[in-house]
Design an enzyme around this catalytic site. Structure first.
Site, short mmCIF file in Angstrom:
data_model
loop_
_atom_site.label_atom_id
_atom_site.label_comp_id
_atom_site.label_asym_id
_atom_site.label_seq_id
_atom_site.Cartn_x
_atom_site.Cartn_y
_atom_site.Cartn_z
NE ARG A 48 0.61 1.69 3.52
CZ ARG A 48 1.54 2.39 3.50
NH1 ARG A 48 2.60 2.02 3.50
NH2 ARG A 48 1.04 3.61 3.67
N GLY A 49 0.25 2.50 0.00
CA GLY A 49 1.09 3.78 -0.43
C GLY A 49 0.93 4.01 -1.74
CB ALA A 50 0.12 6.83 -3.86
NE ARG A 82 -6.40 0.85 -1.51
CZ ARG A 82 -5.62 1.42 -0.38
NH1 ARG A 82 -4.29 1.13 -0.38
NH2 ARG A 82 -5.97 2.20 0.49
CD GLN A 175 -2.74 2.58 7.12
OE1 GLN A 175 -3.15 2.87 8.12
NE2 GLN A 175 -3.49 2.56 5.98
CG ASP A 216 -3.16 8.17 -1.25
OD1 ASP A 216 -2.72 6.97 -1.53
OD2 ASP A 216 -2.88 8.81 0.00
CG ASN A 226 -2.11 11.69 2.62
OD1 ASN A 226 -1.48 10.80 2.03
ND2 ASN A 226 -1.62 11.80 3.99
CE LYS A 227 -5.04 5.94 4.72
NZ LYS A 227 -5.88 4.89 4.23
O1 MRU Z 1 -4.35 3.29 2.62
P1 MRU Z 1 -2.79 3.39 2.32
O2 MRU Z 1 -2.15 2.99 3.42
O3 MRU Z 1 -2.54 2.94 1.05
O4 MRU Z 1 -2.69 5.10 2.52
C1 MRU Z 1 -1.61 5.60 2.24
C2 MRU Z 1 -1.52 6.91 2.27
O5 MRU Z 1 -2.42 7.74 2.41
C3 MRU Z 1 -0.23 7.84 2.33
O6 MRU Z 1 0.03 8.70 2.79
C4 MRU Z 1 0.06 7.87 0.65
O7 MRU Z 1 -0.32 6.92 -0.08
C5 MRU Z 1 1.58 8.62 0.30
S1 MRU Z 1 2.70 7.39 0.27
C6 MRU Z 1 4.05 7.89 -0.03
#
Ligand code: MRU
Length: 317
Positions: A48-50, A82, A175, A216, A226-227
């Site tokens: 996970r993470g963009a 996603r 996370q 994201d 973002n999250k």
């Molecule tokens: O749901 P996730 O864990 O994929 O969410 C991730 C985030 O919101 C991160 O902050 C974002 O993807 C940036 S990762 C460099």
């Protein structure tokens, strides 16, 4: 710091991910033999993470090409995994003309290189003795290596500009408490995990000098997804006069969107929040560009007005 190949790699006939759901208690791998299995690893957040999601999708297409899967079907199942992180569609579009393993590995390598560049730019924004706060995980695990917002914290630490990091636990999947704390511990950076709801009082107490988050999807006007919880932090930061920086590669900028209104927000299984009562579980929120002090990409520090300053923030060919 984890090697990029430890986070995600393409091997003959399979893509292998470090299972981020099990960290930090267990370090186990998940091997995917088809594009659909890679899509499932993205949807279930093994990876996970963009930027890391983009890298995973690129490896998924390369695997499909290597094993003779229908590439349009592979693209479709990966693209649907996603909705919010634009890196997913960006990487799939990048792989269309050259679905090779070399190309996928180059995309991975370049994401890590972008992280190092943006971390250096972001660190220069800090003064010695900085106490930072970060939300979710935007470290090497989230980018395929080095990290964006957490990469900036590591770069600042290495330059003796950073003294402490407040880490939002980041409900519901933690996370921050699981992944960011683990990465900061590995880097030897002093930190403390806090409940997401404690960030406001830490700011009011004067314990926070700056906020770094990842992203994201960023629209042309700077509106940033973002999250979930990031928007609330930005409002608090504005109220307390604390700089709020978004650190993200240009592969996370969606130049097709004038503003954040059209960013698709993923609604995940409510049982991630509670399995006992009715619940809602939006996984992301959108912070208006006007609440963001600067967006930091591999190209540099971009200040408002963002329609002008982000125009040049495109992925180098
Ligand atoms: O749901 P996730 O864990 O994929 O969410 C991730 C985030 O919101 C991160 O902050 C974002 O993807 C940036 S990762 C460099």
């Amino acid at each position: 710091m984890l090697e990029p190949e430890r986070i995600a790699r393409l091997e003959p006939g399979r893509v292998v991910f470090l299972d981020q759901r099990k960290l930090p208690l267990e370090e186990v791998d998940v091997a995917c033999g088809t594009a659909a299995e890679v899509a499932d690893a993205i949807q279930t957040m093994v990876v996970r993470g963009a930027p890391a999601i983009g890298v995973a999708a690129a490896y998924g297409i390369a695997l499909a090409a290597e094993t003779g899967e229908d590439l349009d079907a592979a693209d479709a199942v990966l693209r649907a995994s996603r909705p919010t992180a634009v890196n997913l569609a960006w990487a799939l579009d990048e792989m269309r003309d050259d679905p090779s393993a070399e190309h996928a590995r180059a995309i991975h390598h370049d994401e890590v290189a972008r992280c190092r560049a943006m971390a250096a730019h972001a660190a220069e924004l800090l003064q010695p003795g900085t106490r930072a706060l970060t939300h979710c995980n935007a470290g090497g695990l989230a980018t395929g290596g080095y990290g964006s917002a957490v990469g900036a914290l590591v770069a600042a630490w290495e330059r003796d500009l950073l003294t402490h990091v407040w880490v939002d636990e980041t409900r519901p999947l933690l996370q921050g408490a699981r992944l960011t704390a683990w990465e900061l511990e590995a880097a030897g950076i002093p930190h403390a995990v806090i409940a997401d709801s404690a960030a406001a009082s830490q700011m009011a107490a004067g314990e926070v000098d700056v906020i770094f988050t990842g992203a994201d999807r960023i629209a042309r006007n700077g509106d940033t997804a973002n999250k979930i919880g990031t928007y609330g932090l930005a409002v608090l930061a504005r109220y307390h006069g604390i700089p709020f920086y978004v650190v993200a590669p240009s592969s996370t900028i969606d130049h097709s969107l004038a503003d954040g209104g059209a960013i698709p927000i993923e609604e995940r299984d409510p049982t991630e929040v509670t399995a006992r009562f009715p619940a809602r579980n939006p996984a992301f929120d959108v912070t208006p560009g006007e609440l963001i002090t600067a967006v930091v990409t591999e190209h540099g520090v971009h200040l408002a007005p963002y329609p002008e300053s982000l125009r040049s923030a495109v992925v180098a060919p």
